[in-house]
Scaffold this active site. Sequence first.
Site, mmCIF file in Angstrom:
data_model
loop_
_atom_site.group_PDB
_atom_site.id
_atom_site.type_symbol
_atom_site.label_atom_id
_atom_site.label_comp_id
_atom_site.label_asym_id
_atom_site.label_seq_id
_atom_site.Cartn_x
_atom_site.Cartn_y
_atom_site.Cartn_z
ATOM 1 N N ASP A 129 0.833 -1.204 0.000
ATOM 2 C CA ASP A 129 0.000 0.000 0.000
ATOM 3 C C ASP A 129 0.869 1.256 0.000
ATOM 4 O O ASP A 129 1.983 1.242 -0.514
ATOM 5 C CB ASP A 129 -0.923 -0.056 1.234
ATOM 6 C CG ASP A 129 -2.277 0.589 0.958
ATOM 7 O OD1 ASP A 129 -2.326 1.824 0.871
ATOM 8 O OD2 ASP A 129 -3.276 -0.139 0.842
ATOM 9 N N HIS A 184 -3.822 5.782 3.726
ATOM 10 C CA HIS A 184 -4.505 4.579 3.254
ATOM 11 C C HIS A 184 -3.880 3.291 3.807
ATOM 12 O O HIS A 184 -4.573 2.424 4.341
ATOM 13 C CB HIS A 184 -4.472 4.608 1.719
ATOM 14 C CG HIS A 184 -5.367 3.629 1.050
ATOM 15 N ND1 HIS A 184 -4.952 2.367 0.680
ATOM 16 C CD2 HIS A 184 -6.663 3.729 0.654
ATOM 17 C CE1 HIS A 184 -5.958 1.736 0.087
ATOM 18 N NE2 HIS A 184 -7.000 2.538 0.059
ATOM 19 N N SER A 358 -11.086 -1.222 -0.287
ATOM 20 C CA SER A 358 -9.762 -1.144 0.343
ATOM 21 C C SER A 358 -9.805 -1.538 1.807
ATOM 22 O O SER A 358 -8.808 -2.036 2.343
ATOM 23 C CB SER A 358 -9.219 0.288 0.276
ATOM 24 O OG SER A 358 -8.824 0.618 -1.017
#
Length: 413
Positions: A129, A184, A358
């Site tokens: 990520d 994220h 996600s």
Amino acid sequence: MKGSLLAVLALGLVGANAQAERYILKNPTSSLVTAQAVKTIELGGDRYVVVNAPRFSAFEASLADSAEKVMVDYKIGVPATKPGHQIQDAKGAWWWDDKPTKAWHPDKLKYAELPADRDGTGRIVAVLDTGMDYNHKALKDHVWTNAKEIPGNGIDDDGNGYVDDVHGYDFEGNDSDPMDGDAHGTHCAGVIAGGQDEISGARGVAPGAKVMAVRIIGNEQTGFMSDAVEGIKYAVDNGATVLSNSWRVYRSWSTYNPSDENIELMRKAIEYAGSKGVIFVAAAGNESKNMDRMSDDPMWPGGYEGLTNLVVVAASDEDDKPAYFSNYGSGHVMVAAPGSDIISTVPGNKWQSMSGTSMATPLVAGSIARGLSANYGPDRAIAKMMETSVRSDLWTTKVKSGGTIQLTDYLRD
Ligand SMILES: [Ca+2]
Ligand SMILES: [Ca+2]
């Protein structure tokens, strides 16, 4: 392939600009090419060299004859996180409700009732990520540490090819620090193994598991396929048994010489993981698309077929319904998991709600780590997750399992 590349190069001369393109060269034969290598990846007996070439330069033109195969290095990205809780009014318009202050997914999946001896202990989940805030107070005790690597001495102490890779590696920046430049990746890591937020009750599904920081996405939320491939190989070779992949690429993103052949290397990397018993969990994406009808614009890695270690994940909301943004399609997507209004860790010792496949993806990755800690083995860990899903008519055509994950039966013998 060589012919088509040359054709595109010739066409491109009409509208010349100064952009550089990144290429992956399979088994290059030219020393000129290898001298320019950004990185070299050895996989399945083949050698892949990544180079940057200014568009329409003599160097770029020379690439076509310099290797067994010349592939565009596709740009990859994380699915944009979506606004949280939505309600639809009588006229069909969508409105945003207030953000939640209480995390719902730990109650939905009954974290408090799950067997403590099947909490993911001894299992490493790699998070491919934007990086990870490994100093976050709820993550620092759950981050994988390479015990054989002495930090910051400029030496590759364990001889794995990476200098000072203590918590993982930054493949995007080609350095040893996979600190999150976004939020994220940190959010995904917390969904897997984060400690508890006293206010919202948010916490990781697999508190015994360790999260490995594999940074493949830059601060603009984009990266390159070759970095993902290198990250997959690194994670597998350094002990991860589950890979959490909340990123993807659509073919249409490459306006320059797009070809399905270009994604051969990514498939090979996932197969390599499978050959080592490693499970590859991937986000379905947030474009509300039917993945079984995307032959005009395929998406990867979720769109691959015939990979037995690939688990593609859709997102459900608090009512177990398909989240409004989630991609779906029972031919490709295996299961659904909570992915709407998910509170988890973000950099700076904070917690935040985010929505997207996600978030559903690390939830499944962490759940599988728990299954592996019950000694299921990779095939059983996937099959049992499908079998124990809560089926619903809302999901029949959307995911192969027919519903959302359910962990009490999943972790029971
Ligand atoms: Ca090392
Ligand atoms: Ca070192």
